[in-house]
Design a protein around this motif. Structure first.
Motif, short mmCIF file in Angstrom:
data_model
loop_
_atom_site.label_atom_id
_atom_site.label_comp_id
_atom_site.label_asym_id
_atom_site.label_seq_id
_atom_site.Cartn_x
_atom_site.Cartn_y
_atom_site.Cartn_z
N THR A 32 0.85 -1.19 0.00
CA THR A 32 0.00 0.00 0.00
C THR A 32 0.88 1.24 0.00
N ALA A 33 0.29 2.38 -0.27
CA ALA A 33 1.06 3.63 -0.28
C ALA A 33 1.72 3.86 1.07
N GLN B 268 -3.82 15.20 -7.15
CA GLN B 268 -4.45 14.55 -6.01
C GLN B 268 -3.46 13.64 -5.30
N PRO B 269 -3.31 13.77 -3.98
CA PRO B 269 -2.38 12.90 -3.26
C PRO B 269 -2.90 11.47 -3.15
N LEU B 270 -2.02 10.56 -2.78
CA LEU B 270 -2.39 9.17 -2.57
C LEU B 270 -2.93 8.97 -1.16
N ASP B 271 -3.91 8.11 -1.05
CA ASP B 271 -4.39 7.68 0.26
C ASP B 271 -3.43 6.63 0.80
N ALA C 213 -4.08 3.14 -0.35
CA ALA C 213 -4.11 2.85 -1.79
C ALA C 213 -3.21 1.66 -2.08
N ALA D 35 -3.24 0.71 -8.03
CA ALA D 35 -3.70 2.10 -8.10
C ALA D 35 -2.53 3.07 -8.07
N ILE D 36 -1.50 2.73 -7.28
CA ILE D 36 -0.32 3.59 -7.20
C ILE D 36 0.41 3.61 -8.54
N PHE E 247 -1.39 5.70 -10.98
CA PHE E 247 -1.18 7.12 -10.70
C PHE E 247 0.11 7.61 -11.34
N ALA F 285 5.18 10.81 -5.32
CA ALA F 285 3.81 11.24 -5.07
C ALA F 285 3.58 11.39 -3.58
N VAL G 284 1.67 11.27 0.03
CA VAL G 284 0.69 10.41 0.70
C VAL G 284 0.08 11.23 1.84
#
Length: 427
Positions: free
Chosen positions: A282-283, A361-364, A367, A371-372, A375, A384, A386
């Motif tokens: 994940t991010a 738009q920043p990453l959650d 994420a 999805a990353i 992006f 990017a 977070v």
């Protein structure tokens, strides 16, 4: 050559033509490049030195050789045309190993090396030297018949080629490794014996060892860390990028994790615990907690000064993140990103708050990897931000960390020569 095919004597490879898949000749074999290994382990054949029509000599990795047959070498069609430069850990077969005096282990008799044979390991893409063709008696030229008994023996039946574990101090090795990039040094350490690997790791300074650990396969990382004194292991973890250190800590038993975390500086330990609380892919699990963070009243000159920090990776230096205090992650409210190219176009006294990219738009932190990757591909980004639900910047994900998790798990054990690559068919 397919796995299980007969062995090839290197004398038969001297000067043979190299072709691309279309049948066009791209050059001729002038030498073979091997890496000697400690003890009795057979040398690994890394690749071929190929001379192009322009007389330039280049390196052709064995991973790009699809066949050796009928007096010719067939490649995948992609060549790295950068001029070949021998690394300190490499040996040239024709230039350094043939016609060399070595000793038969069983009798202690000195013999001359006339030839070597190579073969491809079954079910693997690696090649090794497995046998040595030697002549007893007086020394003569390679490939030339002379008086004296000639015989073929296993690589393990002779000494005088390989690096010796005894009497080879770490200081000498470090002098050889001084100019190597961390990834290249990691490759060298990976092929050393555990004993030598531990000796070299112990002699490296914390920052250098931290850089090398980040490039090693997971098993090697755990092995090296486990042989360090706990206080030093904690220091090395602090010197690593936070995300890489957290990944390494996450592979250790819980008791070992806690002992090391207690030995670390409180701030570094807090970062480790926060990163380890997220899932790996994940991010939040991929991010570093040390991006460049500036307050809105900082100037372009301030930002450029931060970007110039030589310890930053190119990806982290590509942009700065503007946030309200506090400046360390988790920050105050995230306001936006300023890209390095924009900084170069603006007057130094300008405020970074006046040139923010607010549309990105920043990453959650939750994420997931697909999805990353999407992006990064969509916005052509190398890093990017977070940001959590409260609007605080938690860290930044860089493209190299995304690639690390998308490539096969054993990618670090494969030799890559990617710079200046061209397709030999002109595409």
């Amino acid at each position: 050559m397919a796995a299980g095919a007969p062995r090839i004597f290197v004398s038969h490879l001297s000067g043979i033509a190299v072709f691309d898949p279309a049948g066009d000749q791209v050059g001729r074999v002038r030498d073979l490049v091997v890496m000697l290994r400690v003890g009795q382990r057979p040398p690994r054949l890394l690749g071929l030195v190929v001379e192009l029509a322009t007389r330039r000599r280049i390196f052709l990795p064995m991973t790009r050789v699809t066949a050796i047959q009928s007096g010719q070498v067939i490649t995948t069609g992609v060549l790295n045309v950068r001029r070949f430069e021998q690394r300190p850990t490499e040996r040239l077969v024709f230039g350094e190993l043939l016609d060399r005096r070595v000793t038969l282990t069983e009798t202690g008799e000195e013999v001359s090396v006339l030839d070597l044979s190579v073969h491809q390991l079954p079910a693997r893409r690696e090649w090794e030297i497995d046998r040595v063709f030697v002549r007893k008696g007086r020394k003569g030229s390679a490939f030339r018949r002379a008086k004296g008994e000639a015989l073929t023996v296993e690589w393990t039946a002779v000494t005088g080629f390989s690096l010796e574990e005894q009497g080879q101090g770490a200081e000498s090795l470090l002098a050889t490794f001084e100019q190597l990039r961390p990834a290249d040094l990691a490759n060298v350490l990976h092929h050393l014996s555990p004993k030598r690997r531990a000796e070299v790791a112990a002699a490296l300074d914390d920052d250098r060892l931290a850089d090398v650990l980040e490039e090693l396969p997971e098993d090697d990382q755990i092995e090296i860390l486990g042989k360090l004194k706990e206080e030093r292991a904690a220091d090395v973890l602090e010197a690593m990028d936070p995300d890489d250190a957290a990944d390494l800590l996450g592979e250790l038993p819980t008791d070992d994790q806690e002992r090391l975390l207690r030995l670390m500086q409180p701030g570094d330990a807090a970062d480790m615990r926060r990163l380890m609380s997220y899932e790996d892919r994940t991010a939040g699990g991929l991010m570093t907690t040390e991006p460049i963070v500036l307050r809105p009243d900082a100037t372009v000159a301030d930002a450029l000064a931060r970007v110039r920090n030589a310890d930053l990776s190119p990806a982290l230096a590509a942009q700065v993140y503007v946030c309200r205090p506090p400046d360390e992650t988790p920050t105050g409210k995230y306001l936006g990103t300023v890209h390095f190219q924009r900084l170069l176009r603006e007057p130094p006294p300008s405020l970074v708050s006046s040139i923010l990219d607010r549309d990105l738009q920043p990453l959650d932190p939750e994420a997931e990897l697909p999805a990353i990757a999407g992006f990064f591909a969509t916005y052509d980004m190398v890093a990017a931000p977070v940001v959590d639900e409260a609007g605080s910047l938690l860290g930044a994900v860089t493209v190299d960390d995304v690639l690390d998790h998308m490539l096969p798990e054993d990618w670090r054990e494969t030799e890559f020569h990617l710079d200046e690559e061209v397709a030999t068919d002109g595409s």
